[in-house]
Design a protein around this motif. Structure first.
Motif, PDB file in Angstrom:
ATOM      1  N   TRP A   1      56.163 -16.230 -25.912  1.00 49.42           N
ATOM      2  CA  TRP A   1      57.393 -16.363 -26.712  1.00 49.42           C
ATOM      3  C   TRP A   1      58.608 -15.727 -26.039  1.00 49.42           C
ATOM      4  N   LEU A   2      58.518 -14.444 -25.717  1.00 51.87           N
ATOM      5  CA  LEU A   2      59.654 -13.752 -25.115  1.00 51.87           C
ATOM      6  C   LEU A   2      59.970 -14.278 -23.715  1.00 51.87           C
ATOM      7  N   GLU A   3      58.952 -14.635 -22.981  1.00 57.69           N
ATOM      8  CA  GLU A   3      59.171 -15.163 -21.636  1.00 57.69           C
ATOM      9  C   GLU A   3      59.997 -16.444 -21.683  1.00 57.69           C
ATOM     10  N   ARG A   4      59.676 -17.317 -22.627  1.00 60.57           N
ATOM     11  CA  ARG A   4      60.404 -18.581 -22.747  1.00 60.57           C
ATOM     12  C   ARG A   4      61.832 -18.363 -23.244  1.00 60.57           C
ATOM     13  N   LEU A   5      62.026 -17.431 -24.173  1.00 58.01           N
ATOM     14  CA  LEU A   5      63.376 -17.145 -24.641  1.00 58.01           C
ATOM     15  C   LEU A   5      64.239 -16.567 -23.528  1.00 58.01           C
ATOM     16  N   SER A   6      63.672 -15.685 -22.733  1.00 54.09           N
ATOM     17  CA  SER A   6      64.448 -14.961 -21.718  1.00 54.09           C
ATOM     18  C   SER A   6      64.976 -15.864 -20.616  1.00 54.09           C
TER      19      SER A   6
ATOM     20  N   LEU B   1      74.708 -17.524 -25.519  1.00 56.13           N
ATOM     21  CA  LEU B   1      74.867 -16.365 -26.398  1.00 56.13           C
ATOM     22  C   LEU B   1      73.579 -15.995 -27.118  1.00 56.13           C
ATOM     23  N   ALA B   2      72.807 -17.012 -27.465  1.00 61.65           N
ATOM     24  CA  ALA B   2      71.613 -16.794 -28.287  1.00 61.65           C
ATOM     25  C   ALA B   2      70.592 -17.885 -27.996  1.00 61.65           C
ATOM     26  N   VAL B   3      69.313 -17.542 -28.180  1.00 56.85           N
ATOM     27  CA  VAL B   3      68.228 -18.486 -27.938  1.00 56.85           C
ATOM     28  C   VAL B   3      67.186 -18.324 -29.038  1.00 56.85           C
ATOM     29  N   GLY B   4      66.696 -19.459 -29.531  1.00 64.34           N
ATOM     30  CA  GLY B   4      65.633 -19.430 -30.526  1.00 64.34           C
ATOM     31  C   GLY B   4      64.600 -20.497 -30.225  1.00 64.34           C
ATOM     32  N   GLY B   5      63.554 -20.525 -31.013  1.00 66.55           N
ATOM     33  CA  GLY B   5      62.483 -21.481 -30.768  1.00 66.55           C
ATOM     34  C   GLY B   5      61.894 -22.046 -32.033  1.00 66.55           C
TER      35      GLY B   5
ATOM     36  N   PRO C   1      65.569 -30.897 -32.437  1.00 66.25           N
ATOM     37  CA  PRO C   1      65.334 -31.319 -31.049  1.00 66.25           C
ATOM     38  C   PRO C   1      63.881 -31.123 -30.618  1.00 66.25           C
ATOM     39  N   ARG C   2      63.393 -32.062 -29.815  1.00 61.35           N
ATOM     40  CA  ARG C   2      62.026 -31.984 -29.313  1.00 61.35           C
ATOM     41  C   ARG C   2      61.950 -31.336 -27.937  1.00 61.35           C
ATOM     42  N   MET C   3      63.098 -31.067 -27.350  1.00 65.73           N
ATOM     43  CA  MET C   3      63.157 -30.341 -26.087  1.00 65.73           C
ATOM     44  C   MET C   3      64.358 -29.405 -26.139  1.00 65.73           C
TER      45      MET C   3
ATOM     46  N   ASP D   1      64.817 -23.872 -28.059  1.00 65.81           N
ATOM     47  CA  ASP D   1      63.744 -24.379 -27.202  1.00 65.81           C
ATOM     48  C   ASP D   1      62.451 -24.443 -28.013  1.00 65.81           C
ATOM     49  N   PRO D   2      61.987 -25.646 -28.358  1.00 66.00           N
ATOM     50  CA  PRO D   2      60.765 -25.758 -29.172  1.00 66.00           C
ATOM     51  C   PRO D   2      59.511 -25.258 -28.469  1.00 66.00           C
TER      52      PRO D   2
END
Length: 332
Positions: free
Chosen positions: A101-106, A115-119, A149-151, A211-212
């Motif tokens: 989770w954190l790796e993909r957000l970073s 500014l911000a990222v979520g999943g 979004p799917r990607m 990012d899903p």
């Protein structure tokens, strides 16, 4: 991975002993991340007994009591105040993070315009998904819904159970709005929408990314699958959207909702009726009916919220009553 991995603090807010076993699993999921966070911060929202119990259970986390008014927004702001990292990620106390989770957000923070990222928030139903509860309505239980979004893509706002911000962004905009969001069992919301809009307004040209592939699994109790909860939550969503509209403007507050109402929901209703009529899915008619009922309640809540805002403005013209007072006292 980005060329320079940012430091990350994870904030988890909790308020009830009923979720203690879930909270334990959530914290463990953060401990096991492929990208180790610099801090795991657990904020207890005005529950001294729970705080004392967690002192014994969680010796390797930063445990603090909320210093703001009761509610999720205040608890999150308390977590932000003690975080020391460049990125602050937020995870619900009933949402278990996938190992990466954190790796993909970073990854996305390598771009300074982000500014911000979520999943994605995946529902894990306690007793199975109710037949009439279509995936288009999963926002009701705080999860990603069909139509998102799917990607990886730029979005207006993130989902509260799975989001992260640059710490300097949160500092710049003043944190979460205490007059929005869930308070105890009151199913309000939209503080994430409002802070995301404020963040982009404060930094023109900047982006918020969904990012899903960055997944958390969100526990959904049986009580939140009932028609009663669906309609109550829909009404509250309408009220909340009206308040956000009052704060940031009608067009900004409802930009994503217009597409959802005009394209996603009509397609889902027609699909449900067709599936029922052809015998493909006997629950199709129930799903279509639930969507119509939810849309009606959300619209009703929004119109009621607009009425409250109008009344508030009229009173403010004659008295010194602060606008937010009406929101605190009139929610139905």
């Amino acid at each position: 991975m980005p060329s320079s991995i940012p430091t990350i603090s994870v904030v988890i807010c909790t308020y009830t002993e009923k979720r203690l076993s879930l909270l334990t699993q959530v914290v463990e999921s953060v401990r096991l991340q492929t990208l180790t966070p610099d801090q795991i911060i657990v904020v207890v929202d005005h529950n001294e007994d729970l705080y004392k119990r967690l002192l014994m259970d969680f010796r390797d986390v930063v445990l603090v009591e909320s210093q703001a008014q009761p509610g999720l927004a205040g608890a999150r702001n308390t977590g932000v105040s003690v975080a020391t990292s460049e990125i602050i990620a937020f995870l619900d106390d009933d949402a278990e993070a996938a190992p990466d989770w954190l790796e993909r957000l970073s990854v996305f923070y390598d771009d300074p315009d982000v500014l911000a990222v979520g999943g994605r928030v995946e529902p894990v139903w306690e007793t199975g998904r109710p037949a009439y509860f279509s995936e288009e309505l999963d926002w009701i239980v705080g999860c990603s819904y069909r139509g998102m979004p799917r990607m990886a893509a730029e979005v207006r706002n993130l989902i509260g159970a799975n989001m992260s911000f640059r710490s300097d962004v949160l500092e710049h905009v003043g944190g979460f709005n205490h007059d929005l969001g869930r308070q105890a069992v009151k199913p309000l919301g939209c503080e994430e929408t409002e802070i995301c809009i404020r963040s982009t307004l404060a930094s023109p040209g900047a982006r918020i990314v969904y990012d899903p592939a960055a997944v958390v699994n969100h526990h959904v109790p049986t009580s939140r699958g009932t028609l009663s909860y669906m309609l109550t939550r829909a009404w509250s969503e309408g009220l909340s959207k009206a308040q956000v509209s009052h704060l940031v403007g009608h067009k900004r507050a409802l930009r994503s909702e217009r597409r959802y109402v005009r394209t996603i929901l009509p397609r889902a209703v027609l699909s449900g009726i067709r599936d029922w009529g052809t015998g493909r899915d006997s629950a199709g008619l129930g799903q279509a009916g639930a969507i119509v009922a939810v849309l009606a309640c959300t619209t009703g809540g929004y119109l009621r919220g607009r009425q409250i805002a109008h009344t508030t403005r009229s009173r403010a013209a004659r008295t010194t009553t602060a606008p937010e007072e009406a929101w605190r006292t009139v929610t139905t």
